[in-house]
Design an enzyme around this catalytic site. Sequence first.
Site, PDB file in Angstrom:
ATOM      1  N   ASP A  47       4.716  58.681   4.025  1.00  0.00           N
ATOM      2  CA  ASP A  47       5.220  59.563   5.079  1.00  0.00           C
ATOM      3  C   ASP A  47       5.846  58.763   6.213  1.00  0.00           C
ATOM      4  O   ASP A  47       5.589  57.582   6.359  1.00  0.00           O
ATOM      5  CB  ASP A  47       4.059  60.383   5.648  1.00  0.00           C
ATOM      6  N   PRO A  52      -4.504  55.404  11.460  1.00  0.00           N
ATOM      7  CA  PRO A  52      -3.610  55.744  12.564  1.00  0.00           C
ATOM      8  C   PRO A  52      -2.467  54.743  12.786  1.00  0.00           C
ATOM      9  O   PRO A  52      -1.549  55.021  13.537  1.00  0.00           O
ATOM     10  CB  PRO A  52      -4.548  55.752  13.760  1.00  0.00           C
ATOM     11  N   LYS A  90       7.876  63.005   5.446  1.00  0.00           N
ATOM     12  CA  LYS A  90       7.161  64.125   6.080  1.00  0.00           C
ATOM     13  C   LYS A  90       6.399  63.696   7.331  1.00  0.00           C
ATOM     14  O   LYS A  90       5.854  62.632   7.401  1.00  0.00           O
ATOM     15  CB  LYS A  90       6.153  64.737   5.106  1.00  0.00           C
ATOM     16  N   GLY A 128      -3.195  58.553   8.888  1.00  0.00           N
ATOM     17  CA  GLY A 128      -4.520  59.036   9.249  1.00  0.00           C
ATOM     18  C   GLY A 128      -5.372  59.305   8.034  1.00  0.00           C
ATOM     19  O   GLY A 128      -5.457  58.487   7.116  1.00  0.00           O
ATOM     20  N   ASP A 129      -5.984  60.479   8.018  1.00  0.00           N
ATOM     21  CA  ASP A 129      -6.797  60.889   6.871  1.00  0.00           C
ATOM     22  C   ASP A 129      -6.006  61.941   6.093  1.00  0.00           C
ATOM     23  O   ASP A 129      -5.475  62.883   6.692  1.00  0.00           O
ATOM     24  CB  ASP A 129      -8.114  61.478   7.375  1.00  0.00           C
ATOM     25  N   THR A 137      -8.736  59.217  10.952  1.00  0.00           N
ATOM     26  CA  THR A 137      -7.803  60.203  11.487  1.00  0.00           C
ATOM     27  C   THR A 137      -7.428  59.873  12.941  1.00  0.00           C
ATOM     28  O   THR A 137      -8.167  59.158  13.641  1.00  0.00           O
ATOM     29  CB  THR A 137      -8.422  61.613  11.358  1.00  0.00           C
ATOM     30  N   ALA A 138      -6.272  60.379  13.373  1.00  0.00           N
ATOM     31  CA  ALA A 138      -5.766  60.080  14.719  1.00  0.00           C
ATOM     32  C   ALA A 138      -6.797  60.413  15.802  1.00  0.00           C
ATOM     33  O   ALA A 138      -6.920  59.690  16.791  1.00  0.00           O
ATOM     34  CB  ALA A 138      -4.467  60.839  14.964  1.00  0.00           C
ATOM     35  N   MET A 188      -0.089  67.450  16.644  1.00  0.00           N
ATOM     36  CA  MET A 188       1.261  68.030  16.682  1.00  0.00           C
ATOM     37  C   MET A 188       1.428  69.005  17.842  1.00  0.00           C
ATOM     38  O   MET A 188       1.893  70.131  17.657  1.00  0.00           O
ATOM     39  CB  MET A 188       1.557  68.740  15.346  1.00  0.00           C
ATOM     40  N   GLU A 206       0.811  -1.223   0.000  1.00  0.00           N
ATOM     41  CA  GLU A 206       0.000   0.000   0.000  1.00  0.00           C
ATOM     42  C   GLU A 206       0.843   1.272   0.000  1.00  0.00           C
ATOM     43  O   GLU A 206       0.575   2.218  -0.746  1.00  0.00           O
ATOM     44  CB  GLU A 206      -0.936   0.005   1.221  1.00  0.00           C
TER      45      GLU A 206
HETATM   46  N1  SAH Z   1      -3.293  63.053   8.578  1.00  0.00           N
HETATM   47  C1  SAH Z   1      -3.016  62.644   9.930  1.00  0.00           C
HETATM   48  C2  SAH Z   1      -2.354  63.741  10.738  1.00  0.00           C
HETATM   49  C3  SAH Z   1      -0.988  64.106  10.250  1.00  0.00           C
HETATM   50  S1  SAH Z   1      -0.233  65.302  11.261  1.00  0.00           S
HETATM   51  C4  SAH Z   1      -4.301  62.145  10.589  1.00  0.00           C
HETATM   52  O1  SAH Z   1      -5.377  62.329  10.036  1.00  0.00           O
HETATM   53  O2  SAH Z   1      -4.218  61.551  11.664  1.00  0.00           O
HETATM   54  C5  SAH Z   1       0.715  64.281  12.360  1.00  0.00           C
HETATM   55  C6  SAH Z   1       0.121  64.289  13.745  1.00  0.00           C
HETATM   56  O3  SAH Z   1      -0.968  63.385  13.803  1.00  0.00           O
HETATM   57  C7  SAH Z   1       1.066  63.766  14.813  1.00  0.00           C
HETATM   58  O4  SAH Z   1       1.945  64.786  15.253  1.00  0.00           O
HETATM   59  C8  SAH Z   1       0.094  63.368  15.885  1.00  0.00           C
HETATM   60  O5  SAH Z   1      -0.382  64.510  16.572  1.00  0.00           O
HETATM   61  C9  SAH Z   1      -1.063  62.832  15.084  1.00  0.00           C
HETATM   62  N2  SAH Z   1      -1.019  61.371  14.946  1.00  0.00           N
HETATM   63  C10 SAH Z   1      -0.882  60.661  13.817  1.00  0.00           C
HETATM   64  N3  SAH Z   1      -0.947  59.324  14.075  1.00  0.00           N
HETATM   65  C11 SAH Z   1      -1.141  59.194  15.391  1.00  0.00           C
HETATM   66  C12 SAH Z   1      -1.315  58.092  16.277  1.00  0.00           C
HETATM   67  N4  SAH Z   1      -1.286  56.831  15.828  1.00  0.00           N
HETATM   68  N5  SAH Z   1      -1.504  58.333  17.575  1.00  0.00           N
HETATM   69  C13 SAH Z   1      -1.543  59.603  18.038  1.00  0.00           C
HETATM   70  N6  SAH Z   1      -1.397  60.681  17.261  1.00  0.00           N
HETATM   71  C14 SAH Z   1      -1.198  60.491  15.955  1.00  0.00           C
END
Ligand code: SAH
Length: 464
Positions: free
Chosen positions: A249, A226, A271, A303-304, A332-333, A384, A22
Amino acid sequence: MQHFPIFLAIAGRRVIVSGGGEAALAKLRLLLKTEARLCVFASAPAPDIRLWAAEGRLTLTERALAPGDAVSAALFYAANEDEAEDARVTRLAQAEGALTNWVDNLAQSQFITPAIVDRDPVTVAIGTEGAAPVLARAIKADLEARLPAHLGPLARIGKTFRKAVEALPMGRARRDFWSDYYFKTGPEHIVSEGKGIVERGLKTLLADHLSRRAAPGRVALVGAGPGDPELLTLKARRALDEADVVIYDRLVAPEILDLARREAKMIHAGKEGFGPSMSQSDICRLITDHAARGAYVVRLKSGDPTVYGRLDEEIDALEAAGLAWSVIPGITAASAAAAGIGQSLTKRGRNSALRFLTGHDVKGFAEHDWRGLARAGEVAAIYMAKKGARFLQGRLLMHGASADTPVTVVENASRAGGRTLATTLARLPVDIDSAALTGPAILLYGLSPRAAEAALPLLQKDHA
Ligand code: SAH
């Protein structure tokens, strides 16, 4: 990985099976699909083995393996289902230079045979290093169901066309052609009309692709959210899957970059909000140059992209260059931070408006409607703001804000190493300093963590 998967060139080479029961039959059924020269040594071979020998599909020697039998064999299977005999033949074959497999004896085998999904020339080998044969079988069954039966013929016909397809420019044009062939034209033709038509269809398809004008590039300005890859939108996922170039970024999480198409060119634009990095005009040029050359560019922002994302400069540059663009929003954050502390950003009876603020902008600490913000119940998400905490505090207190106003700092929202610092306007700069934040952080002004509303611990691990 204790076993390294490879595909061995076996056509015309000798593969020996010692045994006629087998275990030998099971291996032979697999091996008969190959173009190897099969030799079986068995003193009592099963009827099927005799039949295959009579059909010329293998060579049968009706005795036990003897010295000299395994010389110049590529692979050797010990399948006698008899421990002493399998040990003897394995030693012999090894001494004569063959790679050996002792059926169902992982420890004594130099190679093992994977579970195989066969759509020749497409073959999938599944191995679990002997740990979970049940799992291997389940994966095999799943792939068998998912890979259409005509995949093999399509790949074989496609292979004869590879040279002709080199007439198309490398990169996207060729990928588009193959994707059309394997997933659209090929299956349609082969199902309805057979192989000849597929070949003719391929010629027409190639002519069609050759006549297409080089498609102009396009750019998607994509929100990466985020940090947690599960917080990406499906659209963002798809854009990453299809991108030729990804320009990202600093804040975009590495786990998200890993999702980009393997061949995509990855460019770090460095950035972070308004921070120092590649200049914005250099980034704009990078995006437009790649898109102008026909690439699908994904401009990936944390984020956004519409929130502190310098989106308009990039859209202006794309418009000026006459390139197609679209925006894919992200989480967004502020949303991730609010979710992390279990609070909503707006609440009936507390705040019906929400402000997005930046702690500083290109010119330094940013000015805002401090009087409006100082009113009780106001809520703001402050991006920021790590460096500007003392400035913020000074302005708000000066305009009449209560020193007890809650402020929650969320560092690395939705990411590993997430931290929540619950404080008040009075203690904000001191607490931020002593927390020694290293990741991106956002301030939720006017909100305290739901869990910490009663007793405020200074620093707590995120409940994520
Ligand atoms: N476009 C991004 C913001 C860019 S500016 C958004 O919509 O979230 C970058 C800032 O976003 C950072 O200095 C911080 O204040 C915030 N940020 C981005 N990611 C983050 C995270 N995971 N936790 C906390 N703050 C965050």
